[in-house]
Design a protein around this motif. Structure first.
Motif, mmCIF file in Angstrom:
data_model
loop_
_atom_site.group_PDB
_atom_site.id
_atom_site.type_symbol
_atom_site.label_atom_id
_atom_site.label_comp_id
_atom_site.label_asym_id
_atom_site.label_seq_id
_atom_site.Cartn_x
_atom_site.Cartn_y
_atom_site.Cartn_z
ATOM 1 N N ARG A 148 0.837 -1.204 0.000
ATOM 2 C CA ARG A 148 0.000 0.000 0.000
ATOM 3 C C ARG A 148 0.875 1.257 0.000
ATOM 4 N NH1 ARG A 148 -2.260 -1.022 4.336
ATOM 5 N NH2 ARG A 148 -3.894 -2.384 3.478
ATOM 6 N N SER A 149 1.936 1.232 0.844
ATOM 7 C CA SER A 149 2.841 2.388 0.885
ATOM 8 C C SER A 149 3.518 2.621 -0.460
ATOM 9 C CB SER A 149 3.907 2.191 1.972
ATOM 10 O OG SER A 149 3.290 2.072 3.241
ATOM 11 N N ALA A 150 3.890 1.497 -1.087
ATOM 12 C CA ALA A 150 4.555 1.638 -2.411
ATOM 13 C C ALA A 150 3.599 2.221 -3.433
ATOM 14 C CB ALA A 150 5.081 0.278 -2.853
ATOM 15 N N ARG A 151 2.341 1.705 -3.327
ATOM 16 C CA ARG A 151 1.364 2.242 -4.274
ATOM 17 C C ARG A 151 1.140 3.750 -4.038
ATOM 18 N NH1 ARG A 151 -3.236 -2.543 -4.219
ATOM 19 N NH2 ARG A 151 -2.047 -4.044 -5.501
ATOM 20 N N LEU A 152 1.023 4.093 -2.721
ATOM 21 C CA LEU A 152 0.826 5.520 -2.411
ATOM 22 C C LEU A 152 2.022 6.349 -2.853
ATOM 23 C CD1 LEU A 152 -0.790 5.246 1.159
ATOM 24 C CD2 LEU A 152 -1.926 5.861 -0.998
ATOM 25 N N GLN A 153 3.195 5.825 -2.577
ATOM 26 C CA GLN A 153 4.413 6.546 -2.975
ATOM 27 C C GLN A 153 4.498 6.669 -4.492
ATOM 28 O OE1 GLN A 153 7.979 4.828 -1.382
ATOM 29 N NE2 GLN A 153 9.288 6.492 -2.212
ATOM 30 N N THR A 154 4.153 5.552 -5.132
ATOM 31 C CA THR A 154 4.210 5.567 -6.601
ATOM 32 C C THR A 154 3.208 6.574 -7.160
ATOM 33 O OG1 THR A 154 4.886 3.251 -6.625
ATOM 34 C CG2 THR A 154 3.963 4.154 -8.657
ATOM 35 N N ARG A 155 1.975 6.526 -6.524
ATOM 36 C CA ARG A 155 0.954 7.476 -6.977
ATOM 37 C C ARG A 155 1.410 8.937 -6.736
ATOM 38 N NH1 ARG A 155 -2.783 5.599 -4.163
ATOM 39 N NH2 ARG A 155 -3.530 4.052 -5.669
ATOM 40 N N ALA A 156 2.048 9.149 -5.520
ATOM 41 C CA ALA A 156 2.518 10.511 -5.222
ATOM 42 C C ALA A 156 3.606 10.954 -6.185
ATOM 43 C CB ALA A 156 3.009 10.572 -3.788
ATOM 44 N N GLU A 157 4.538 10.032 -6.426
ATOM 45 C CA GLU A 157 5.612 10.385 -7.379
ATOM 46 C C GLU A 157 5.051 10.612 -8.775
ATOM 47 O OE1 GLU A 157 8.526 7.368 -7.132
ATOM 48 O OE2 GLU A 157 9.330 8.055 -5.202
ATOM 49 N N ARG A 158 4.031 9.746 -9.108
ATOM 50 C CA ARG A 158 3.420 9.940 -10.436
ATOM 51 C C ARG A 158 2.722 11.313 -10.494
ATOM 52 N NH1 ARG A 158 -1.329 6.014 -11.836
ATOM 53 N NH2 ARG A 158 -2.277 7.456 -10.322
ATOM 54 N N ASP A 159 2.002 11.665 -9.375
ATOM 55 C CA ASP A 159 1.349 12.974 -9.338
ATOM 56 C C ASP A 159 2.378 14.098 -9.412
ATOM 57 O OD1 ASP A 159 -1.045 11.716 -9.184
ATOM 58 O OD2 ASP A 159 -1.212 11.883 -6.983
ATOM 59 N N THR A 160 3.513 13.852 -8.687
ATOM 60 C CA THR A 160 4.566 14.883 -8.723
ATOM 61 C C THR A 160 5.102 15.066 -10.136
ATOM 62 O OG1 THR A 160 5.184 14.387 -6.440
ATOM 63 C CG2 THR A 160 6.803 15.548 -7.792
ATOM 64 N N VAL A 161 5.367 13.875 -10.767
ATOM 65 C CA VAL A 161 5.881 13.962 -12.153
ATOM 66 C C VAL A 161 4.846 14.609 -13.060
ATOM 67 C CG1 VAL A 161 6.581 12.603 -14.146
ATOM 68 C CG2 VAL A 161 7.448 12.031 -11.877
ATOM 69 N N THR A 162 3.564 14.239 -12.882
ATOM 70 C CA THR A 162 2.515 14.816 -13.731
ATOM 71 C C THR A 162 2.371 16.314 -13.483
ATOM 72 O OG1 THR A 162 1.349 12.690 -13.666
ATOM 73 C CG2 THR A 162 0.097 14.631 -14.358
ATOM 74 N N GLY A 163 2.427 16.728 -12.190
ATOM 75 C CA GLY A 163 2.321 18.171 -11.873
ATOM 76 C C GLY A 163 3.493 18.964 -12.424
ATOM 77 N N LEU A 164 4.693 18.317 -12.239
ATOM 78 C CA LEU A 164 5.877 19.002 -12.785
ATOM 79 C C LEU A 164 5.768 19.158 -14.285
ATOM 80 C CD1 LEU A 164 8.669 20.189 -12.333
ATOM 81 C CD2 LEU A 164 9.607 17.872 -12.488
ATOM 82 N N SER A 165 5.307 18.063 -14.935
ATOM 83 C CA SER A 165 5.152 18.134 -16.402
ATOM 84 C C SER A 165 4.100 19.171 -16.773
ATOM 85 C CB SER A 165 4.768 16.754 -16.940
ATOM 86 O OG SER A 165 5.772 15.806 -16.651
ATOM 87 N N ALA A 166 2.991 19.175 -16.008
ATOM 88 C CA ALA A 166 1.933 20.166 -16.307
ATOM 89 C C ALA A 166 2.446 21.597 -16.084
ATOM 90 C CB ALA A 166 0.708 19.885 -15.420
ATOM 91 N N ALA A 167 3.240 21.794 -14.999
ATOM 92 C CA ALA A 167 3.778 23.145 -14.735
ATOM 93 C C ALA A 167 4.718 23.587 -15.835
ATOM 94 C CB ALA A 167 4.489 23.155 -13.378
ATOM 95 N N VAL A 168 5.597 22.624 -16.238
ATOM 96 C CA VAL A 168 6.531 22.962 -17.335
ATOM 97 C C VAL A 168 5.743 23.273 -18.597
ATOM 98 C CG1 VAL A 168 8.342 22.049 -18.813
ATOM 99 C CG2 VAL A 168 8.411 21.633 -16.341
ATOM 100 N N LEU A 169 4.703 22.439 -18.856
ATOM 101 C CA LEU A 169 3.907 22.667 -20.060
ATOM 102 C C LEU A 169 3.174 24.014 -19.978
ATOM 103 C CD1 LEU A 169 2.819 21.612 -22.733
ATOM 104 C CD2 LEU A 169 0.995 20.445 -21.465
#
Length: 582
Positions: free
Chosen positions: A475-496
């Motif tokens: 569960r922690s890995a999934r949450l971490q993965t989801r958070a990192e994915r959200d971080t990557v997506t937010g960073l990509s959205a901010a850059v875009l």
């Protein structure tokens, strides 16, 4: 009998010459010809030469008719008892006889004419005046008709002078006394050289005086007017010369080429010069008080006349007044042969009034031709400038359009490039994020399996705990993965989003620059068109010029190519006209 030589001083030369003495160049002495009466030369005779005969009035025998009168009667004397007296006619006849015996021949005498009356005979009033104008002597005189027919034409032909008041003469006059008419002089000869010399001497004195004062050349050294707009004309009212002048001057005024101000004054007679000067200065003062301009020149004109009529103009005060004027003086006085001091001090001298206005008209015509040539040159230059400006405006318009299109195309290409780059970077970041998440998930799965196998092998009893911990880790890995994915997506959205904002800002700045460039180009083109329009022929036409065109509208530039029917273009319209045959 021989000539009698006189003892004279230099100052006496004119007087003894007038009395009839002749100059002996060999002895450098004045002499009285043999047979001439010596009485008039009494004060210049040598002391050793007493007067004799008729020449000695002191020793001359007294006429019987004169002896009847007392020599020096006492004051309030009474006639002797029995004295009957003599008639007045007898007394005056005795005087007439004495005068006739004393002056059998005429005597050369310097006189000034006060008045002239020409009938069948010529009657004169003669006088002698000092430098202050005081009368020292005066006498009536006459020239009998048969003498006048002989001497007056000769005198006028030699001098160009007619007998008039104010004229100085050297005449041969014989004193005559008549009981009924009193004393008078009979003139039978006039020396023309003396009159010419007197007139010329007066002019010479004026020239020398003005030269000593540094005024003689002042008006002549003024630059001639470049053109004529206003002229002050001084002339005798109603004169023939003025009529000739005004005939041409009126035509110039009607066409608005020059304005003439006329001042009238006498040009001959006593006080004429003073009146001319007063009228001239008064007119200049009035012009200065009422107008912002001064005359371009002062014109003095009068028709021809006798030399002595023009002699009234040889006046020092009037000549000095003309010399001191700040504007040029033109003279047209008399005929070509006439000359006065005013002609000599004037900036320009013309022979007649007609030639004065002809010279003025010639200069105005010359300036008009120059203005016409300059107008045509300006028109051609304006047309060339207009064409060049149109060509430049067209080129600048094309350049602006080309530049704007290039900048738009470049902006579009840059936007597309940035968008592609943004898409590539976004995809790259997404791919990296996905790969990282997959790698972490793989690691977690691997570690979980390892731990699971280890737990199954080592602690079967704790399988539930392992499972719980595994679930928790998963569960922690999934949450971490989801958070990192959200971080990557937010960073990509901010850059875009940042890239989109930069792109939008670049697009806005580019659009603004393009609009500003177009507005600047439009404003420059408008200014150029306005300047070109302002330099067109209409502006020149508004200043009083006109364009002569043929019937088909083409400009006419020479008189030789002018048609009969023409059109005159003014600033407010056109008028048809017909040329007269030359």
């Amino acid at each position: 009998m021989s000539d009698t030589y006189l003892v004279t001083a230099y100052a006496d030369k004119d007087q003894v010459k007038a009395l009839g003495a002749r100059w002996d160049p060999a002895r450098r002495q004045w002499r009285v010809p043999a047979g001439m009466d010596l009485a008039p030369f009494a004060k210049w005779l040598p002391q050793s030469l007493p007067l004799t005969g008729a020449a000695s009035t002191a020793d001359a025998p007294i006429s019987p008719s004169l002896a009847l009168a007392p020599q020096s009667p006492p004051q309030f004397a009474l006639a002797p008892n029995g004295a009957q007296g003599i008639p007045l006619s007898r007394l005056l006849n005795g005087v007439a006889l004495a005068v006739s015996e004393a002056f059998r021949d005429g005597v050369w005498t310097i006189v000034e004419i006060v008045d002239v009356r020409i009938r069948q005979h010529v009657y004169l009033e003669l006088a002698e005046r000092d430098l202050n104008g005081n009368t020292l002597a005066k006498a009536p005189a006459m020239v009998w008709a048969h003498q006048a027919q002989r001497i007056l034409p000769q005198f006028q032909q030699a001098t160009g002078v007619e007998l008039a008041a104010g004229l100085k003469l050297l005449v041969r006059a014989r004193p005559v006394f008549k009981a009924q008419y009193g004393f008078s002089l009979e003139i039978d000869a006039i020396d023309p050289h003396y009159t010419l010399g007197d007139l010329e001497a007066n002019k010479r004195d004026i020239r020398e005086r003005l030269s000593r004062e540094g005024l003689f050349q002042r008006n002549r050294e003024l630059p001639p007017p470049w053109d004529f707009n206003h002229l002050l004309v001084v002339a005798p009212e109603g004169g023939a010369g003025l009529g000739d002048f005004q005939a041409e001057a009126s035509r110039l005024e009607r066409h608005g080429l020059c304005q003439f101000t006329y001042v009238y004054s006498r040009f001959q007679g006593e006080g004429a010069a003073q009146e001319i000067r007063q009228q001239l200065l008064s007119a200049l003062a009035q012009i200065g008080a009422n107008h912002p301009w001064q005359p371009d020149a002062v014109v003095l004109i009068r028709g021809g006349g006798a030399v002595n009529d023009l002699a009234w103009l040889n006046d020092y005060a009037l000549a000095r007044c003309l010399c001191e004027l700040p504007m040029p003086v033109f003279t047209g006085i008399g005929h070509e042969r006439d000359n006065t001091v005013l002609d000599e001090v004037a900036q320009q001298r013309f022979d007649t009034p007609s030639k004065v206005i002809a010279g003025i008209e010639h200069l105005i015509r010359e300036r008009a031709l120059q203005a016409r040539a300059l107008f045509e040159s300006i028109t051609q230059q304006a047309q060339r400038t207009l064409e060049l400006a149109r060509l430049n405006a067209t080129q600048w318009h094309h350049q602006v359009q080309t530049g704007a299109r290039g900048q738009i195309t470049q902006a579009r290409s840059q936007v597309a490039s940035h968008l592609s780059e943004l898409r590539v970077q976004s995809a790259h970041h997404l791919r990296l994020g996905a790969e990282l998440a997959q790698a972490r998930l793989s690691e977690v799965k691997t570690e979980a399996r390892a731990q699971l196998f280890s737990a199954q092998r080592e602690v079967p009893a704790l399988i539930s705990e392992v499972r719980a911990e595994a679930r928790q880790a998963l569960r922690s890995a999934r949450l971490q993965t989801r958070a990192e994915r959200d971080t990557v997506t937010g960073l990509s959205a901010a850059v875009l989003r940042q890239q989109k904002e930069n792109l939008q800002r670049s697009w806005t700045e580019l659009a603004q620059q393009a609009r500003q460039s177009i507005a600047d180009a439009r404003e420059g083109s408008t200014s150029l068109m306005r300047e070109i329009t302002g330099q067109g022929p209409s502006k020149t036409l508004s200043r009083g010029f006109a364009v002569v065109r043929s019937a088909d509208g083409e400009p006419i530039t020479s008189a030789a190519s002018a048609a009969v029917d023409i059109t005159l273009q003014f600033h407010d319209g056109q008028r048809a006209a017909t040329l007269l045959k030359p």
